[in-house]
Design a protein around this motif. Sequence first.
Motif, PDB file in Angstrom:
ATOM      1  N   THR A   6      -1.184   0.550 -14.987  1.00 55.46           N
ATOM      2  CA  THR A   6      -1.622  -0.853 -15.051  1.00 55.46           C
ATOM      3  C   THR A   6      -3.077  -1.007 -14.651  1.00 55.46           C
ATOM      4  OG1 THR A   6      -0.727  -1.172 -12.816  1.00 55.46           O
ATOM      5  CG2 THR A   6       0.678  -1.795 -14.659  1.00 55.46           C
TER       6      THR A   6
ATOM      7  N   PHE B  47       5.737   4.991  -9.237  1.00 54.84           N
ATOM      8  CA  PHE B  47       4.415   4.673  -8.698  1.00 54.84           C
ATOM      9  C   PHE B  47       3.357   4.704  -9.798  1.00 54.84           C
ATOM     10  CE2 PHE B  47       0.456   6.752  -7.149  1.00 54.84           C
ATOM     11  CZ  PHE B  47      -0.084   5.677  -6.462  1.00 54.84           C
TER      12      PHE B  47
ATOM     13  N   LYS C 247       0.854  -1.182   0.000  1.00 57.08           N
ATOM     14  CA  LYS C 247       0.000   0.000   0.000  1.00 57.08           C
ATOM     15  C   LYS C 247       0.891   1.233   0.000  1.00 57.08           C
ATOM     16  CE  LYS C 247      -3.411  -2.588   2.658  1.00 57.08           C
ATOM     17  NZ  LYS C 247      -4.082  -2.728   3.977  1.00 57.08           N
ATOM     18  N   TYR C 248       0.313   2.352  -0.380  1.00 55.93           N
ATOM     19  CA  TYR C 248       1.126   3.545  -0.622  1.00 55.93           C
ATOM     20  C   TYR C 248       0.617   4.743   0.183  1.00 55.93           C
ATOM     21  CZ  TYR C 248       2.720   0.898  -4.702  1.00 55.93           C
ATOM     22  OH  TYR C 248       3.241  -0.069  -5.528  1.00 55.93           O
TER      23      TYR C 248
ATOM     24  N   THR D 242      -7.580   8.394  -4.659  1.00 56.52           N
ATOM     25  CA  THR D 242      -7.026   7.959  -3.375  1.00 56.52           C
ATOM     26  C   THR D 242      -7.975   8.301  -2.240  1.00 56.52           C
ATOM     27  OG1 THR D 242      -5.896  10.072  -3.021  1.00 56.52           O
ATOM     28  CG2 THR D 242      -4.665   8.363  -4.192  1.00 56.52           C
TER      29      THR D 242
ATOM     30  N   GLU E 155       1.311   1.375 -10.767  1.00 63.09           N
ATOM     31  CA  GLU E 155      -0.064   1.280 -10.297  1.00 63.09           C
ATOM     32  C   GLU E 155      -1.076   1.972 -11.210  1.00 63.09           C
ATOM     33  OE1 GLU E 155      -0.760  -0.697  -7.893  1.00 63.09           O
ATOM     34  OE2 GLU E 155       1.300  -1.073  -7.275  1.00 63.09           O
TER      35      GLU E 155
ATOM     36  N   PRO F 281      -5.839   1.270  -0.733  1.00 63.33           N
ATOM     37  CA  PRO F 281      -4.568   1.012  -1.426  1.00 63.33           C
ATOM     38  C   PRO F 281      -3.623   2.204  -1.374  1.00 63.33           C
ATOM     39  CG  PRO F 281      -6.426   0.316  -2.770  1.00 63.33           C
ATOM     40  CD  PRO F 281      -6.992   1.102  -1.629  1.00 63.33           C
ATOM     41  N   VAL F 282      -4.197   3.421  -1.449  1.00 61.00           N
ATOM     42  CA  VAL F 282      -3.388   4.637  -1.426  1.00 61.00           C
ATOM     43  C   VAL F 282      -4.059   5.658  -0.514  1.00 61.00           C
ATOM     44  CG1 VAL F 282      -2.242   6.433  -2.779  1.00 61.00           C
ATOM     45  CG2 VAL F 282      -2.738   4.216  -3.835  1.00 61.00           C
TER      46      VAL F 282
ATOM     47  N   ASN G 228      -4.667  -0.018 -11.836  1.00 59.61           N
ATOM     48  CA  ASN G 228      -4.952  -0.350 -10.442  1.00 59.61           C
ATOM     49  C   ASN G 228      -5.579   0.803  -9.657  1.00 59.61           C
ATOM     50  OD1 ASN G 228      -3.951  -2.930 -10.732  1.00 59.61           O
ATOM     51  ND2 ASN G 228      -1.891  -2.382 -10.061  1.00 59.61           N
ATOM     52  N   LEU G 229      -5.642   1.980 -10.260  1.00 58.57           N
ATOM     53  CA  LEU G 229      -6.219   3.120  -9.551  1.00 58.57           C
ATOM     54  C   LEU G 229      -7.581   3.461 -10.159  1.00 58.57           C
ATOM     55  CD1 LEU G 229      -3.107   5.459  -9.092  1.00 58.57           C
ATOM     56  CD2 LEU G 229      -3.945   3.636  -7.606  1.00 58.57           C
TER      57      LEU G 229
END
Length: 626
Positions: free
Chosen positions: A272, A265, A185-186, A309, A269, A391-392, A274-275
């Motif tokens: 790809t 980042f 996680k970020y 986020t 993320e 995740p963020v 993922n956000l």
Amino acid sequence: SAPPIHQRLSTKKEKASNNTINPSSTTTNSNNKNKSSNATTTTSSTGLPLPRRSNAPSTNASSKTYLLFLATCIFVTMTGNFLHHRIADPHNIHKHAMRQFEMNHLGGAAKEAHEEKRAKNKGALPVVADKAHEWQEQPLHDLAGLNCADHSGPSKDVAAEMVYWRDIPSDATFKSPIGNDGRRKYLTFEPDGGGFNNARMSMETIVVMSHAMGRTLVLPPSQGVYLLRKDRDKQRVHFSFEDFYHMEQIGYEHDGLDIVSMEDFLKMEAMTGNLRNKTSGVVQFPPNNRTDWNGMDVKELKEYLRDVTLTPLDWKPEACLAAFPSDDGPEHFEELNSMMVEVKKNFTKWDKLVDKPVPVDASSVDRLREAVSGNPNRKLCIYDQEMQAAPVVHFMCYHKLRVRMLTHFYAFLFFEDWQQDLWGKRFVRDHLRYSDEIQCAAARVVAAVRERARARDPKSNPKGEFDSFHIRRGDFQYKNTRLEADQIYENTKDAIPDKTTVFVATDHQGKPFFKPLADHYNLVYLNDFKKELEGVNSNYFGMIDQLVASRGRVFFGCMHSTFSGFIFRIRGYHAQKDKSDGWEQGTLHNSFYYTGKKERDMYQRYIPVHPPIYSSEFPTSWRDID
């Protein structure tokens, strides 16, 4: 939505490969044509000889030009790939950082192998083509001390004066008890929009919080910083925190902290898929599919990050204390709330705790009581399950919403485990210190100031002692600090004898202003040491000013200035290392404000954290943290 840019690029590459001419087949056809043209005679259908053909090869000029162009493209591509993987590939730099960490902390085979390799190479002539690789073999920085050999000096003995930090190998293995569920996680953040020292304070808080949450820290891209835009046509004026600190190696020195760039980042993320937009749930890519925002206007990037986020708007340092339990699980967070209820029942105001520091290993309730003593209305910010699952997590800097992490890390973060509290304070002292380039430049100036002071009075001042000021004028909003020089002299003359060499760190450009001080002291300024600062980016001069001023025998700073505040903290670190008078209580003798009697002697006593928090430093950040 358009597919990610890397998918579109791969499609383009496939199309291009189908249209590429095969050089080997072209060469073969050309050779066959040459063989035909070499026939000595050719006859027509009537038997009469036709004109003799030239023996010169018949090569199409455009084909030859194309082949040359293609060969050049292949050469440039291969060279670029080689240089990227050999020099700029972060994996190679990361391996080097790990190798240096093993050497500094573990010694043994890793260190012996490195020393053996350096011994073999000693005395060899430098190879231009291998310069970058040669650079990678040098230590990134000295964890335990300060080595200025690669930064134009000074010697290690002279540079040692600047060192207040320590290398504690056991600290490198500590991991937060929270966030160890195996998922990466970020934590992302926006630098504070004020001056550099405001941004520094915010960054320190974010880094320690990232470790406490068990999240990978994402560094913002390089960008312009308020008041750090000098000589933009001659030198770099876009900066990331990596330019001021050894951020990359910090991540590799600690098992519990990973640090990545914003570009990496976004590639890993965002590109790809993922956000997702937190409102619609739809995959959202960065604006224009851009991943490299270095030197760009980051307004669109900020808006994008806020969209994809979890952005806690209620984590405001003036209103709450971010509390972290000693173990994971919701029941442990509830224990913190119970402690807060107990503290509020028997609230103690900060002025009742002056000169009564709570022991660093006291109970959680006692330490929490001091932590909130400056504000009876302060509540706890809890890192709840929703935040843990995100995740963020992104921390904004948005003045209109009064969302700004303008605070000291030790004033905003509370740890139930006293050992974790001290770990965070040591981490900031030992690793979030200015880079070797900045420290070494300051060391050269300090040595030059001492030499000048010694030359003025070699018999009475063999050590070259000097005193120092930070006098803030410029754009400062606190008008009560804008004293005239004659008033500053009246407020400070009892602590600094006449004819003393005094280093002045200031943002005021006109030396005539300082004449009332110059009538009594031998004043020197940073711009008097151009030789020592040759080749140093002038946007680093503020940090160098701080470090030089911190070494004064007596120091007078400007009230409400975060620039002065950090000088006081550095002096606190040195006082603990040297065990100077008052170190047990965390007090700083010979450290004052010049702006008035009420606040002048603030650092002569132990004072708990209280408002205004950000504009001063407090002894809890350096007292007994080892």
